[in-house]
Design a protein around this motif. Structure first.
Motif, mmCIF file in Angstrom:
data_model
loop_
_atom_site.group_PDB
_atom_site.id
_atom_site.type_symbol
_atom_site.label_atom_id
_atom_site.label_comp_id
_atom_site.label_asym_id
_atom_site.label_seq_id
_atom_site.Cartn_x
_atom_site.Cartn_y
_atom_site.Cartn_z
ATOM 1 N N CYS A 224 43.348 45.173 38.330
ATOM 2 C CA CYS A 224 42.750 44.270 39.311
ATOM 3 C C CYS A 224 41.333 43.871 38.902
ATOM 4 C CB CYS A 224 42.726 44.929 40.689
ATOM 5 S SG CYS A 224 44.382 45.191 41.371
ATOM 6 N N LYS B 231 38.887 40.274 37.437
ATOM 7 C CA LYS B 231 39.036 39.024 36.692
ATOM 8 C C LYS B 231 38.570 39.233 35.260
ATOM 9 C CE LYS B 231 34.562 36.876 37.786
ATOM 10 N NZ LYS B 231 33.894 35.667 38.338
ATOM 11 N N ASP B 232 39.185 38.503 34.341
ATOM 12 C CA ASP B 232 38.781 38.683 32.952
ATOM 13 C C ASP B 232 37.376 38.127 32.755
ATOM 14 O OD1 ASP B 232 38.686 36.143 31.260
ATOM 15 O OD2 ASP B 232 40.676 35.886 32.109
ATOM 16 N N VAL C 116 35.879 34.404 32.549
ATOM 17 C CA VAL C 116 35.820 33.485 33.687
ATOM 18 C C VAL C 116 34.359 33.367 34.117
ATOM 19 C CG1 VAL C 116 36.598 33.009 36.027
ATOM 20 C CG2 VAL C 116 38.141 34.119 34.400
ATOM 21 N N ILE D 32 38.538 43.338 31.797
ATOM 22 C CA ILE D 32 38.616 42.990 33.214
ATOM 23 C C ILE D 32 37.444 43.626 33.967
ATOM 24 C CG2 ILE D 32 40.095 42.937 35.244
ATOM 25 C CD1 ILE D 32 41.247 41.527 32.745
ATOM 26 N N LYS E 7 33.881 42.641 40.937
ATOM 27 C CA LYS E 7 32.879 41.678 41.420
ATOM 28 C C LYS E 7 31.455 42.144 41.168
ATOM 29 C CE LYS E 7 33.208 43.477 46.164
ATOM 30 N NZ LYS E 7 31.897 44.124 46.189
#
Length: 265
Positions: free
Chosen positions: A96, A98-99, A102, A197, A200
């Motif tokens: 879980c 984001k890579d 991004v 990954i 936040k």
């Protein structure tokens, strides 16, 4: 091939595991392997499915390496690996987050670069005494030679920076300028931003795509990391990455060597 057609080729066990799921094709990367995000019935319990035909890569090595690494690093769990006809299927759990490629106007690039460095130190700190996954320079040069001889190198890609370069010229240069020693650690093998990954808060959630991982010189990862950071975050972030990683002395010749070696993979 459309996913509906591919599902018809699923082995029975895989069909049962993925009954009622939805599929989103993941087109990040240059591999000929088909990759799908598998979305669970309730939008949770997402997984990733890799599919390869016999003429492309097989997943045996990555499956075995992930099973060895599990519990040592945050990596996907192998949920299924099998064959049916001309296809090989590899299902894994989702990491879980984001890579790290991004990027938008709100991204703190310094925090990303530092997180990548800390993540790499974690990988390189895993003890390798009982690691049988060989990615030494001797092994990698043999694979590179095989790729060149069998025309498996993307010549258009390497010529984009130098129209006069050829895979044969690169291989000769690599053989001639081979480093005298290796600083062997557990390496990821393709330490680029899409494979790391983050959550936040710019913490490492996990590492994916281990098909080229194993015991190698740490500059394999440092080199690919520097190249990917330059492309995605900007050249000014490379020193941030290297400083956070914490080498007493930076061997730029090795960094350049392993970046060049990667052209043949």
């Amino acid at each position: 091939m459309k996913i509906d057609e591919l599902i018809c080729s699923f082995p029975k066990e895989l069909k049962e595991l993925l009954e009622g799921c939805r599929y989103e094709e993941n087109k990040v990367g240059c591999s000929d392997t088909m990759v799908y995000k598998v979305i669970g019935k309730d939008g949770k319990d997402n997984r990733y499915l890799k599919v390869s035909s016999n003429k492309f890569e097989n997943f045996n090595y990555e499956v075995d390496l992930l099973n060895w690494i599990n519990g040592k690093l945050p990596v996907p769990r192998v949920l299924y690996h099998g064959h049916s006809g001309e296809y090989e299927f590899f299902l894994m759990s989702e990491i879980c987050g984001k890579d790290s490629s991004v990027i938008d106007e709100n991204t703190d690039k310094v925090k990303v670069a530092k997180a990548l460095a800390r993540g790499l130190r974690v990988i390189h700190s895993v003890p390798i005494k009982h690691c049988d996954f060989d990615q030494s320079l001797e092994t990698k040069l043999k694979i590179a030679e095989y790729n060149v001889e069998n025309h498996l190198v993307d010549e258009e890609d390497i010529k984009s920076s130098d129209p006069n370069i050829t895979p044969e010229k690169i291989l000769k240069e690599l053989q001639y300028n081979r480093p005298n020693s290796e600083d062997s650690v557990l390496t990821h093998g393709d330490y680029c931003l899409p494979n790391i990954i983050l959550d936040k808060d710019y913490n490492i959630s996990g590492f994916i795509d281990w098909g080229r991982g194993g015991v190698s010189d740490r500059h394999q990862d440092i080199g690919i990391g520097c190249r990917s950071i330059k492309k995605n975050l900007g050249e000014e972030m490379v020193p941030v990455f290297l400083e956070e990683y914490g080498l007493d002395k930076i061997d730029y010749s090795k960094i350049d060597y392993y970046i060049l070696l990667d052209e043949l993979f």
